[in-house]
Motif scaffolding. Sequence first.
Motif, PDB file in Angstrom:
ATOM      1  N   ARG A 192       8.402 -33.037  26.893  1.00  0.00           N
ATOM      2  CA  ARG A 192       9.424 -32.124  26.372  1.00  0.00           C
ATOM      3  C   ARG A 192       9.026 -31.576  25.004  1.00  0.00           C
ATOM      4  O   ARG A 192       9.202 -30.389  24.718  1.00  0.00           O
ATOM      5  CB  ARG A 192      10.775 -32.838  26.291  1.00  0.00           C
ATOM      6  N   GLU A 195       6.208 -29.087  25.489  1.00  0.00           N
ATOM      7  CA  GLU A 195       6.719 -27.839  26.078  1.00  0.00           C
ATOM      8  C   GLU A 195       7.352 -26.957  25.003  1.00  0.00           C
ATOM      9  O   GLU A 195       7.094 -25.751  24.925  1.00  0.00           O
ATOM     10  CB  GLU A 195       7.760 -28.176  27.154  1.00  0.00           C
ATOM     11  N   ARG A 224       0.445 -24.013  32.409  1.00  0.00           N
ATOM     12  CA  ARG A 224       1.481 -24.529  33.320  1.00  0.00           C
ATOM     13  C   ARG A 224       1.169 -24.211  34.781  1.00  0.00           C
ATOM     14  O   ARG A 224       1.645 -24.893  35.684  1.00  0.00           O
ATOM     15  CB  ARG A 224       2.849 -23.952  32.941  1.00  0.00           C
TER      16      ARG A 224
END
Length: 262
Positions: A192, A195, A224
Amino acid sequence: MQDARRQDAALNQDAESTTHFGYSEVRLNEKQGLVDDVFHKVAHRYDVMNDLMSAGLHRLWKDVLVGKIKPSSRGFKHLDVAGGTGDVAFRVARAGGPKTEVTVLDINADMLAVGQERAKKAGLDKQTRFVEANAEELPLPDGEFDAYSIAFGIRNVPRIERALAEAYRVLKRGGHFLCLEFSHVEAPFLARLYESYSFSAIPAMGRLVTGDAAPYRYLVESIRQFPEPEDFAAMIERAGFQRVGYTRLTGGVVAIHSGWKL
């Protein structure tokens, strides 16, 4: 005549097929031009941005990669694909010594120009040569190289299977294929955090350093879209390589993939 028909059929198929360009869907035969445009824009700030984006970690990752190559001081021929600015090539040349010959191949002339200038400044221009060509169609002889590397480049190739087949072709028997590429972070919390950093900080840094955020937004999106390590390892095996494996680094931010032509 049959070869010509097959080539025409392949071209027609490429014109009709689609692939990803970051999160966008584009025609397969258009992707290479779009990727080229990205790297034309960032060539002269490419290495600076690598330091900023990875907080210098890309240097350690490349050191680990070259440690796996193990160039012989008795004479070694190495091919570094998509390596225009010479970062990996210079490490291989220094590690192997004066009898190591490194061919740097890149489809982007601007990246190669940066690499050639850096080679002269580093005194490595006699050990390195620079070739402008496509990873899918290497203008190089069969069985020429002891090792092949591609760092942060394979995900930008429109037809990865063709690039892997070409890697297999130009390697000697006993030759080593190595690929350093961004991967998929394993720990949920780190994933997370990574990202958020990727989609917020990296394009912003790109705008600040190069004046354009779009190329770096594409680069983040392309990470990704790249296959999971297990899936990419299977692609390497299908190309003919044996003893295929991969090593995750920095919690899975990157992975080094390895295979041998036996």
